[in-house]
Design a protein around this motif. Sequence first.
Motif, short mmCIF file in Angstrom:
data_model
loop_
_atom_site.label_atom_id
_atom_site.label_comp_id
_atom_site.label_asym_id
_atom_site.label_seq_id
_atom_site.Cartn_x
_atom_site.Cartn_y
_atom_site.Cartn_z
N UNK A 187 62.37 53.11 29.83
CA UNK A 187 63.55 52.97 30.36
C UNK A 187 64.50 53.99 29.53
N UNK A 188 64.50 54.18 28.18
CA UNK A 188 65.09 54.98 27.48
C UNK A 188 64.75 56.44 27.99
N UNK A 189 63.57 56.76 28.14
CA UNK A 189 63.16 58.03 28.53
C UNK A 189 63.99 58.20 30.07
N UNK A 395 47.05 49.86 23.82
CA UNK A 395 47.11 51.30 24.15
C UNK A 395 48.24 51.69 23.22
N UNK A 396 48.06 53.13 22.95
CA UNK A 396 49.30 53.43 21.85
C UNK A 396 50.18 54.35 22.81
N UNK A 397 49.76 54.89 24.13
CA UNK A 397 50.61 55.62 25.09
C UNK A 397 50.21 54.90 26.33
N UNK A 398 50.98 55.10 27.30
CA UNK A 398 50.80 54.76 28.61
C UNK A 398 51.50 55.55 29.50
N UNK A 399 50.90 55.86 30.79
CA UNK A 399 51.46 56.49 32.08
C UNK A 399 52.19 55.03 32.74
N UNK A 422 59.26 57.51 39.53
CA UNK A 422 59.92 57.48 38.26
C UNK A 422 58.91 57.28 37.08
N UNK A 423 57.90 58.04 36.61
CA UNK A 423 56.93 57.62 35.94
C UNK A 423 56.84 58.52 34.55
N UNK A 424 56.40 58.05 33.44
CA UNK A 424 56.47 58.92 32.29
C UNK A 424 55.36 58.38 31.26
N UNK A 425 54.95 59.34 30.38
CA UNK A 425 53.81 58.97 29.38
C UNK A 425 54.65 58.80 28.28
N UNK A 426 54.42 57.47 27.83
CA UNK A 426 55.62 57.04 26.59
C UNK A 426 54.66 56.22 25.77
N UNK A 427 55.18 56.28 24.45
CA UNK A 427 54.67 55.47 23.33
C UNK A 427 54.69 54.07 23.70
N UNK A 428 53.81 53.08 23.07
CA UNK A 428 53.92 51.73 23.04
C UNK A 428 53.97 51.25 21.81
N UNK A 429 55.07 50.54 21.60
CA UNK A 429 55.56 49.84 20.28
C UNK A 429 55.16 48.48 20.26
N UNK A 430 54.68 47.92 18.94
CA UNK A 430 54.39 46.58 18.87
C UNK A 430 55.62 45.67 18.53
#
Length: 433
Positions: A187-189, A395-399, A422-430
Amino acid sequence: MRRVRRHRAAEGAAAAVLLLLMGTACGSRLPESDFEHDTRSPATARGDATPIPVGIITSATSPVGGTTFTGPRDGAKAYFDRLNARGGIDGHPVEVRECDDGGSGVGDNTCVHQLVDEDRVVALVATTALEYAGASRVSHARVPDIGGQPIGPAYDTWPHLYGIYGSLAPRNGTPGWDGELYGGTEVYRYFKREKGARTAAVVSYNQAASAAYARLVRRGLEAEGYKVVTEQVDFALPNFRAAAADLKEQGADLVFDAIDTHGNAELCKAMDEVGAKVIAKVTNVQNWTSTVPADYRDSPRCRNALWATGSSRNYEDTGDAAVREFRDATKGLKTHSQWQLEGWAAAMWFTDAARSCAGTGITRACVDAFMNRSEDYTAGGLLLPVSFERLAEPPRTRRTCLSVARWQDGKGWVSQGDMNGNCFDVPQLPYTP
């Protein structure tokens, strides 16, 4: 080609807002002896017209408000009504058994007992429970729970539960991975890339759940390189005008929040009063409704800066055939919402699962086997592809992809691009639920 994973930001936002109010909805749990399940279910046979019992649990009379949770239920019922008018599933009508759990753990366990043990439903559909205390019992009975709204962590905790947004977690009785769930920064991206936003304000209450979610939002924004302005208001006596004045002074491009619907309306009113202009006041799928003109009647500027993000096709996109069918079937409803569309999609999902079983008999086990596949499901294009996998490591990142719409007076919610683009490769935060 990499498979596109759907995002989890919308459900996290909705969960935070609802968890904020859960302190008024807690209740003790009934003893396990009251829920000794027979995991068998009656099978429907080809050639007869035996009804297929399906359960819908909704916190319709919860302390949060009478219409807060009813959208998915109404959408699912509309789908089943139309399905039955067209002959049901292989000649079998779907018989909907509703249960209002009152938004309490005791009430939820009572609903589970009634639907699973007494009514012997084949599946639960479009569950929307403030406190899903009976989730473990549903799982123990091996009753597929299809397309539920993940207000809490149940759909990332238990097998046989299939939330509307999918899950990659092990679902072995512990939420997520060792008690942690993961959310992306898509969303932020999106707002950074598409709208050039650089400064974001995060508004929360001085209340534990609200503050915790605000910290998660801040982490995500900082990971995407934003300057972040935090505004915390008193839960009992919130001074939204002061918060609005400060975010204006700080030059915020975006406003995110961890507050309830009423608080959002008051914040928007205060923003208009102080002349705070932003690119977007970002809300979530729960507030993606046709009631915006009434909810934000005192703040026309802020109202027209409302943006919503989610994981399903905009219910206003009547150029799409699947959306058009949903709107035609629900034209008698006083209001429309994205949660209604997702409830409709959940009912379609059950129907597709049941049809796969029609030749051998529609049972809990057969429906569950269909649901347990990892293949992506889209409900005829209404959902971003949904899958269920049990990854040993998070996962650490996801599309990830997202559906985006903005409110415009006279037009309603206007889609911004195609959700599958509307797709992005983004980090996944715990985060800890």
